[in-house]
Design a protein around this motif. Structure first.
Motif, PDB file in Angstrom:
ATOM      1  N   VAL A  79      75.861  19.772  67.237  1.00 16.90           N
ATOM      2  CA  VAL A  79      76.204  18.375  67.478  1.00 16.90           C
ATOM      3  C   VAL A  79      76.332  17.602  66.168  1.00 16.90           C
ATOM      4  O   VAL A  79      77.005  16.570  66.097  1.00 16.90           O
ATOM      5  N   THR A  80      75.717  18.109  65.114  1.00 23.02           N
ATOM      6  CA  THR A  80      75.785  17.428  63.821  1.00 23.02           C
ATOM      7  C   THR A  80      77.007  17.825  63.000  1.00 23.02           C
ATOM      8  O   THR A  80      77.309  17.166  61.995  1.00 23.02           O
ATOM      9  N   ASN A  81      77.710  18.893  63.387  1.00 24.81           N
ATOM     10  CA  ASN A  81      78.819  19.379  62.560  1.00 24.81           C
ATOM     11  C   ASN A  81      79.941  18.362  62.369  1.00 24.81           C
ATOM     12  O   ASN A  81      80.442  18.196  61.253  1.00 24.81           O
ATOM     13  N   PRO A  82      80.408  17.659  63.415  1.00 25.18           N
ATOM     14  CA  PRO A  82      81.470  16.668  63.170  1.00 25.18           C
ATOM     15  C   PRO A  82      81.054  15.570  62.201  1.00 25.18           C
ATOM     16  O   PRO A  82      81.849  15.161  61.353  1.00 25.18           O
ATOM     17  N   ALA A  83      79.818  15.089  62.312  1.00 27.75           N
ATOM     18  CA  ALA A  83      79.363  14.059  61.377  1.00 27.75           C
ATOM     19  C   ALA A  83      79.246  14.602  59.961  1.00 27.75           C
ATOM     20  O   ALA A  83      79.599  13.921  58.985  1.00 27.75           O
TER      21      ALA A  83
END
Length: 520
Positions: A307-311
């Motif tokens: 879930v943190t990859n796009p940010a």
């Protein structure tokens, strides 16, 4: 979303399959090339080191080249490396092809992300980056199990041939769909400008958070198969299905993170890393418990890990918008630093005798370090606070309007000049709010509005351009009221005021006690 973004995600899928499928091919490679399994495992480390070194080097080397041409050329090199690896007669040549393929893959990562960002409006950049990065997650879900299955029936060389063929298909799609530089998407022309754009502390702090975040999830994923078989007691036939379950959770996390990273990237990173730390600790505790609980934790761990990859991918372009190519390459290197060091730390813990479940504690510790980095980044991004209010009853001073003297009587609001009663003072309270002293008949000091000050007896002459023009005198006399306490005077409209006249009237000014000054 433009079709070119999906084509770039296809390129990441085909090459990302080769990055992770080797973990399922190690026994077959070791038997065929007559090496030990630890020596065959060095092929994984060689690929990761090639990614770390190749991302910034190829970004600089291809900075002045057209992006579409660079993407196609890198995919061609990657396909050629896999053809050579499939035909390799021994271990040394296969080792060299893995390093060369990793260099090409690292360059493709950086250029692909830098190409996808300008294809979409600023509000959709995080979703575009999430879609490109989703190709790697899709490789984990589909590519790695398919490569492992193909190697079981046709040998590990067939998996290399399949990756080479899929990469050629992706290169042709890139050549046909991705817009060329003549369509307005030209790469930066100066390496010095990109290096100057990277000189930002927030950017390097974001790289550190990237390494901690990806290392926190990859350290558990790297040893997930022995953890399931040795600690949980799951059969080896169920391991590919559990790995696919982890990938499904990762895809869900990418979808959610791609939407939340657009509006609140730091909050997405903070909550995602906090959830990753908690879930890693729970998996370390419950690894030897019920299988259903372990499976649920594996699914949630995949969602929290991705879930943190796009940010992480999109925020670096916001921090350094004038260095899109080097910024993407640096972020790719940061991902692979975590991919290299975290499994190494997990291996040290296992060799120390703490068991396979202890690697989840390593992941929890790395996630906590990532949370600390996010908190530091939020502190740096916080604007400087303004001056604090002085307390109750404070009002900022009102500037004097033009033509006024600026004294206290000309202000629309001012305190009464009278000194408050000494007994009415109270610590921590203004004088006008303090209570009267017991037995005192003196009222507390209050703020009063002063009496209105009369305007000046005449308006200033008009200005025309930069010259001061005095209107001609009116032939008939005009009666003008004087100041309070002075008689009315009869003069023409252009005659000077009483205090500017010569003779006896020259010393006369405003009445005593008035704050008005002579204009001019």
């Amino acid at each position: 979303m433009p079709l070119a973004v999906y084509v770039l995600a296809l390129g990441i899928f085909t090459q990302g399959t080769s990055e992770f499928m080797l973990s399922g091919l190690l026994p077959d490679i070791a038997d065929d090339l007559h090496v030990s399994i630890p020596d065959a495992g060095l092929l994984v480390s060689a690929f990761a080191i090639g990614m770390v070194v190749g991302a910034p080097l190829l970004a600089v080397a291809t900075l002045r080249l057209p992006r579409r041409t660079t993407l196609v050329a890198l995919q061609a090199v990657f396909a050629a490396c896999h053809v050579a690896g499939a035909l390799a007669p021994g271990y040394p040549l296969l080792f060299i092809t893995r390093i060369a393929g990793a260099l090409a893959y690292a360059g493709f990562w950086g250029v692909a992300v830098a190409t996808a960002v300008p294809l979409v409006p600023p509000a959709a950049r995080s979703r575009a980056v999430a879609l490109v990065a989703g190709g790697l997650t899709l490789a984990t879900i589909v590519g790695v199990p398919a490569g492992t299955l193909l190697s079981q029936y046709s040998g590990w060389r067939a998996a290399f041939w399949a990756v080479a063929a899929a990469t050629v298909v992706s290169a042709v799609a890139t050549l046909l769909v991705v817009p060329g530089d003549r369509d307005g998407h030209r790469p930066p022309a100066s390496v010095r400008a990109e290096l100057r754009g990277m000189a930002r502390p927030q950017l390097w702090l974001s790289y550190a958070v990237t390494g901690f975040a990806f290392g926190a999830v990859i350290v558990t994923f790297s040893y997930l198969a022995p953890l399931l078989t040795e600690e949980t007691g799951l059969g080896e036939g169920w391991v590919p299905a559990v790995l696919a379950l982890f990938g499904v959770g990762g895809m869900l996390g990418l979808v959610v993170g791609g939407r939340t990273a657009r509006t609140s990237p730091l909050a997405t990173l903070g909550w995602g890393l906090a959830a990753l730390a908690v879930l890693s600790g729970l998996l370390a505790v419950a690894a030897g418990g019920a299988t259903a609980v372990v499976l649920a934790l594996v699914f949630c761990l995949g969602a929290a890990g991705y879930v943190t990859n796009p940010a992480l991918q999109s925020r670096v372009f916001t921090l350094a918008p004038d260095a899109p190519t080097l910024v993407g390459a640096g972020n790719t290197a940061a991902f692979n630093v975590g991919n290299t060091l975290a499994p190494f730390l997990g291996g040290l813990v296992i060799d120390a005798g703490y068991g396979y479940a202890s690697v989840a504690w390593v992941g929890a510790g790395l996630a906590v370090l990532g949370c600390a980095g996010v908190g530091w980044a939020a502190r740096l991004a916080r604007p400087a606070p303004g001056p604090a209010p002085r307390g109750r009853g404070h009002r900022p001073p009102t500037p004097s309007p033009p033509g006024r003297s600026g004294c206290a009587a000309d202000r629309p609001w001012a305190p009464h000049p009278a000194t408050p009663h000494p007994a009415s003072s109270a610590p921590g309270r203004p004088h006008h709010l303090a209570a009267r002293a017991p037995g005192s008949s003196a009222p507390p000091a209050v703020r009063r509005r002063p009496a209105a000050v009369p305007p000046p007896p005449f308006a200033p002459p008009p200005r025309r351009g930069r010259r001061r023009v005095v209107p001609r005198a009116v032939r008939h006399p005009t009666t003008v009221a004087g100041w309070p306490g002075h008689e009315s005077s009869t003069r023409t409209a252009s005659s000077p005021p009483p205090w500017r006249r010569s003779g006896a009237m020259a010393t006369r000014g405003p009445p005593p006690g008035s704050c008005a000054r002579a204009p001019g």
